[in-house]
Design a protein around this motif. Structure first.
Motif, short mmCIF file in Angstrom:
data_model
loop_
_atom_site.label_atom_id
_atom_site.label_comp_id
_atom_site.label_asym_id
_atom_site.label_seq_id
_atom_site.Cartn_x
_atom_site.Cartn_y
_atom_site.Cartn_z
N ILE A 263 0.83 -1.21 0.00
CA ILE A 263 0.00 0.00 0.00
C ILE A 263 0.87 1.26 0.00
O ILE A 263 0.64 2.19 -0.78
N ILE A 264 1.88 1.30 0.86
CA ILE A 264 2.74 2.48 0.93
C ILE A 264 3.54 2.63 -0.37
O ILE A 264 3.65 3.74 -0.92
N ALA A 265 4.08 1.52 -0.88
CA ALA A 265 4.86 1.59 -2.12
C ALA A 265 3.98 1.99 -3.30
O ALA A 265 4.47 2.63 -4.25
N HIS A 266 2.71 1.63 -3.28
CA HIS A 266 1.77 2.06 -4.32
C HIS A 266 1.62 3.58 -4.30
O HIS A 266 1.65 4.22 -5.36
N GLU A 267 1.46 4.15 -3.12
CA GLU A 267 1.34 5.61 -3.04
C GLU A 267 2.65 6.29 -3.43
O GLU A 267 2.64 7.37 -4.03
N VAL A 268 3.78 5.68 -3.10
CA VAL A 268 5.07 6.19 -3.56
C VAL A 268 5.10 6.16 -5.09
O VAL A 268 5.66 7.05 -5.74
N GLY A 269 4.45 5.15 -5.68
CA GLY A 269 4.36 5.08 -7.13
C GLY A 269 3.67 6.30 -7.71
O GLY A 269 4.09 6.81 -8.77
N HIS A 270 2.66 6.81 -7.02
CA HIS A 270 2.00 8.04 -7.48
C HIS A 270 2.95 9.24 -7.36
O HIS A 270 2.89 10.17 -8.16
N HIS A 271 3.81 9.19 -6.36
CA HIS A 271 4.83 10.25 -6.22
C HIS A 271 5.78 10.22 -7.41
O HIS A 271 6.15 11.27 -7.96
N ILE A 272 6.19 9.02 -7.82
CA ILE A 272 7.07 8.88 -8.98
C ILE A 272 6.38 9.47 -10.22
O ILE A 272 7.00 10.20 -11.01
N GLN A 273 5.10 9.18 -10.38
CA GLN A 273 4.36 9.72 -11.52
C GLN A 273 4.31 11.24 -11.49
O GLN A 273 4.36 11.90 -12.53
N THR A 274 4.24 11.80 -10.29
CA THR A 274 4.16 13.26 -10.16
C THR A 274 5.49 13.92 -10.49
O THR A 274 5.55 14.87 -11.28
N ILE A 275 6.57 13.43 -9.92
CA ILE A 275 7.86 14.11 -10.11
C ILE A 275 8.43 13.87 -11.50
O ILE A 275 9.32 14.62 -11.94
N THR A 276 7.96 12.83 -12.20
CA THR A 276 8.42 12.59 -13.57
C THR A 276 7.54 13.28 -14.60
O THR A 276 7.86 13.27 -15.79
N GLY A 277 6.43 13.88 -14.15
CA GLY A 277 5.52 14.57 -15.06
C GLY A 277 4.47 13.69 -15.69
O GLY A 277 3.60 14.16 -16.42
N GLU A 278 4.51 12.40 -15.39
CA GLU A 278 3.54 11.46 -15.96
C GLU A 278 2.12 11.78 -15.50
O GLU A 278 1.17 11.76 -16.30
N ALA A 279 1.96 12.08 -14.22
CA ALA A 279 0.63 12.36 -13.68
C ALA A 279 0.01 13.58 -14.34
O ALA A 279 -1.18 13.58 -14.69
N ASP A 280 0.80 14.62 -14.52
CA ASP A 280 0.28 15.84 -15.16
C ASP A 280 -0.14 15.57 -16.60
O ASP A 280 -1.16 16.08 -17.06
N ARG A 281 0.62 14.75 -17.30
CA ARG A 281 0.29 14.41 -18.68
C ARG A 281 -1.04 13.67 -18.75
O ARG A 281 -1.87 13.96 -19.63
N ILE A 282 -1.27 12.76 -17.81
CA ILE A 282 -2.52 11.99 -17.83
C ILE A 282 -3.70 12.86 -17.43
O ILE A 282 -4.79 12.75 -18.00
N ARG A 283 -3.51 13.73 -16.44
CA ARG A 283 -4.60 14.62 -16.03
C ARG A 283 -5.05 15.50 -17.20
O ARG A 283 -6.24 15.72 -17.41
N LYS A 284 -4.10 15.99 -17.98
CA LYS A 284 -4.46 16.82 -19.13
C LYS A 284 -5.20 15.99 -20.18
O LYS A 284 -6.15 16.47 -20.80
N ALA A 285 -4.77 14.74 -20.36
CA ALA A 285 -5.46 13.87 -21.31
C ALA A 285 -6.89 13.56 -20.85
O ALA A 285 -7.81 13.48 -21.67
N GLN A 286 -7.08 13.42 -19.53
CA GLN A 286 -8.41 13.12 -19.02
C GLN A 286 -9.39 14.26 -19.28
O GLN A 286 -10.59 14.03 -19.43
N GLN A 287 -8.89 15.47 -19.34
CA GLN A 287 -9.75 16.62 -19.59
C GLN A 287 -10.28 16.66 -21.02
O GLN A 287 -11.25 17.37 -21.31
N ARG A 288 -9.66 15.89 -21.92
CA ARG A 288 -10.05 15.93 -23.32
C ARG A 288 -10.96 14.78 -23.72
O ARG A 288 -11.37 14.70 -24.88
N VAL A 289 -11.25 13.88 -22.79
CA VAL A 289 -12.00 12.68 -23.17
C VAL A 289 -13.26 12.54 -22.32
O VAL A 289 -13.52 13.34 -21.41
N SER A 290 -14.05 11.52 -22.62
CA SER A 290 -15.28 11.27 -21.88
C SER A 290 -14.99 10.75 -20.49
O SER A 290 -13.84 10.39 -20.17
#
Length: 290
Positions: free
Chosen positions: A169-196
């Motif tokens: 569980i903790i390592a999973h949340e750390v995984g979200h941290h990795i997505q944030t600092i690498t810019g992956e999370a921001d890229r996906i959030r922007k993609a989500q705004q363009r779709v259903s």
């Protein structure tokens, strides 16, 4: 897990918000969007139902509960922490060392997240924190928020006992941290705004599965960590918190279009992939689709 020789992380805080009265005037505006982004609209409904069952007034989220919640943040010594909190910090310390190695090999420096312990109610950079929300990562302040009572729920409610689920569980949340600092999370959030909504949920599932894979990568990279039975504990935990399993447990027919974390089979598959490869480049759940 073999954690006796692991050094505890120093990146932690403890919040005490149990004495607060409600969530303040901005509660609804901050809390519900966070729940919605993490768990979908169904998650908002679940949290509201849990509040009613626990005798809490859902209208307090609107700020009519009489004053804001008083949250105190402290940095006690690790000797003052509970056993499960110290175990959590050993897991976090292990993730720091493993991901620092991975980043260093790429000529980069790994900035670790901070783990915030709270009980029942807390406050995050993303808004209010409630134990009913489960563990979550807030990208706004790069902190993981955890009410350790969740681990008791993993054992009693989800039938996933053992210490490896804590690490997962903790390592999973750390995984979200990795997505944030690498810019992956921001890229996906922007993609989500363009779709259903359904397509946005599918992208959210891919983010969660990638975080599962990253959790497996961490465990695979710590050679002294795994013990006999840990793999089975991890698979049992991943199976227990799949969207289809949770929807069935709630008496609902699983609706894949509403999934936000992935089915039990998917979560087990990607956790296992991380464990078997130890390679974060193998955690591309998106497949170049965006």
């Amino acid at each position: 897990m073999r954690l006796d020789d692991e050094q505890e992380s120093s990146h932690f805080e403890v919040q005490d918000g149990r004495g607060g009265g409600g969530f303040g005037s901005g509660g609804l505006g901050m809390l519900l969007p966070l729940i919605g982004s993490r768990f979908g609209c169904g998650g908002i409904v679940v949290v509201l139902v849990i509040m009613v069952v626990m005798g809490m007034n859902p209208l307090s989220l609107l700020g009519g509960g009489g004053g804001g919640q008083q949250v105190q943040t402290e940095r006690p010594s690790t000797a003052e922490l509970t056993d499960v909190q110290r175990t959590s910090l050993k897991v976090l310390g292990s993730t720091e060392r493993r991901w620092a190695d991975i980043f260093r090999a790429q000529g980069q420096t790994y900035p670790p997240p901070t783990l915030v312990f709270y009980s029942q109610n807390g406050q995050s950079g993303c808004g209010a924190a409630m134990s009913a929300m489960g563990p979550f990562y807030c990208p706004a302040d790069q902190r993981i928020y955890l009410d350790t009572d969740f681990f008791r729920e993993m054992e009693t409610r989800f039938n996933a006992p053992g210490d490896f689920p804590i690490g997962y569980i903790i390592a999973h949340e750390v995984g979200h941290h990795i997505q944030t600092i690498t810019g992956e999370a921001d890229r996906i959030r922007k993609a989500q705004q363009r779709v259903s909504e359904a397509q946005g949920n599918a992208l959210q599932v891919k983010m969660e599965l990638q975080a599962d894979c990253y959790a497996g990568v961490w465990a695979a990279r710590d050679e002294n960590l795994m013990e006999p039975g840990d793999l089975e504990e991890g698979m049992r935990a991943a199976q227990a918190i799949g969207d289809d399993t949770l929807q069935k447990a709630a008496g609902r027919r699983p609706v894949p279009e509403s999934f936000t974390h992935g089915s039990s089979a998917q979560r087990m598959e990607w956790l296992r992939k991380g464990l078997s490869t130890g390679d974060p480049t193998q955690c591309n759940t998106f497949g170049g689709a965006i």
